[in-house]
Motif scaffolding. Structure first.
Motif, short mmCIF file in Angstrom:
data_model
loop_
_atom_site.label_atom_id
_atom_site.label_comp_id
_atom_site.label_asym_id
_atom_site.label_seq_id
_atom_site.Cartn_x
_atom_site.Cartn_y
_atom_site.Cartn_z
N VAL A 19 -2.03 -17.10 -40.52
CA VAL A 19 -1.28 -18.36 -40.48
C VAL A 19 -2.14 -19.47 -39.88
N GLU A 20 -2.84 -19.12 -38.78
CA GLU A 20 -3.73 -20.10 -38.12
C GLU A 20 -4.79 -20.60 -39.09
N LEU A 21 -5.40 -19.63 -39.82
CA LEU A 21 -6.49 -19.96 -40.74
C LEU A 21 -5.98 -20.89 -41.84
N ASP A 22 -4.78 -20.59 -42.34
CA ASP A 22 -4.19 -21.41 -43.37
C ASP A 22 -3.98 -22.84 -42.88
N ARG A 23 -3.45 -22.95 -41.64
CA ARG A 23 -3.19 -24.27 -41.06
C ARG A 23 -4.51 -25.03 -40.90
#
Ligand code: ADP
Length: 283
Positions: A19-23
């Motif tokens: 999720v962090e990477l996507d953000r």
């Protein structure tokens, strides 16, 4: 039981990281878009006042040569030529931001190659004479009279390569050799079997092996001292390569330090306004 718990923890850590990477990727994309938009807007805004300066100084040169003193005319000429240099840099930045944002359009049309030698000589003869360099344009016999490409963009690439050739050559020659050759690249990448090759050859300072790929990167120059000695933004080759790719072609470089460089623009030999999808490799 302990193992299951451990696995669950690891799964949740991995999910959080995804999720962090996507953000992070979305933020990166957004800031890259803002940067391109900013560059495009800024370049556009700068061009308007600069164009007035260029037109008015040109008028002074043309119409006031009797009333202005030689010294004053000299000043106006410097204003005009510095303004032209600045405009060229701004246009480079504008083109670069368009290519980066994927907004560069190409317009394919029939191009008459028989007119190219006179056009290039007309454009660079004065520079060659000023620098005491020999300049020639040679067309091989198998080169067709007509082919399809975006003429304006083809001229832009050739002008970039030739300006560099003159800029980085102190003695000797600058040559253009136009030929029609078998496609030297992997055919699955470049669908055309035959390509037109526009080789821009100089007897200049050359480029070391370590720098030969680097010079095609945006804002990069062969070495730190080049910028101070020769000026320039380091954008010309990056834009030229991207444009060549958009036209379904490529640019190659052969060079020997201290002896000279050959930049070759390859364009697909399209014989009609074709629907063949052009492949913007890596663009
Ligand atoms: P600029 O000319 O504005 O610096 P370019 O992208 O056109 O930017 O070129 C990048 C760098 O490649 C130049 O700064 C120079 O170091 C090197 N270069 C390009 N063309 C030549 C050439 N014909 N001979 C030697 N070096 C060259």
């Amino acid at each position: 039981l302990v193992l299951n718990r451990e696995l669950e923890i690891q799964k949740s850590v991995a999910e959080n990281a995804a999720v962090e990477l996507d953000r992070y990727n979305k933020q990166l994309e957004l800031s890259s878009r803002y940067k391109s938009e900013f560059l495009a807007n800024m370049s556009h805004e700068l061009r308007t006042p600069l164009n007035s300066m260029l037109i008015l100084s040109q008028l002074l040169i043309e119409n006031r040569s009797n009333t202005l003193s030689e010294e004053e005319l000299g000043y106006v000429s410097v204003i005009h030529s510095s303004g032209s240099d600045l405009l060229a840099m701004i246009n480079d930045i504008l083109d670069f931001s368009k290519v980066e944002a994927g907004k560069m359009q190409v317009e394919m049309d029939a191009v008459n190659l028989t007119e190219l030698p006179a056009l290039l000589t007309g454009y660079f003869d004065k520079t060659a004479a000023k620098r005491s360099l020999e300049f020639s344009v040679q067309v091989e016999e198998d080169v067709p009279d007509l082919f399809f490409t975006d003429e304006m963009r083809m001229h832009q690439i050739l002008r970039n390569l030739l300006s560099n050739a003159f800029k980085f050559t102190e003695h000797g020659f600058v040559q253009v050799k136009i030929s029609c050759a078998e496609n030297p690249f992997a055919v699955q990448d470049y669908q055309q079997e035959r390509m037109l090759a526009f080789a821009v050859i100089d007897s200049g300072i050359g480029i070391s092996e370590a720098n030969r790929e680097l010079v095609f990167e945006a804002f990069r120059q062969a070495d730190g001292t080049t910028a101070r000695k020769y000026g320039g933004t380091g954008l010309g080759l990056s834009i030229s390569l991207q444009l060549a790719r958009l036209l379904g072609g490529h640019i190659t470089l052969q060079s020997e330090e201290g002896k000279g460089s050959t930049f070759t623009l390859y364009l697909p030999y399209l014989q009609e306004e074709t629907d063949i999808p052009l492949i913007p490799l890596g663009a």
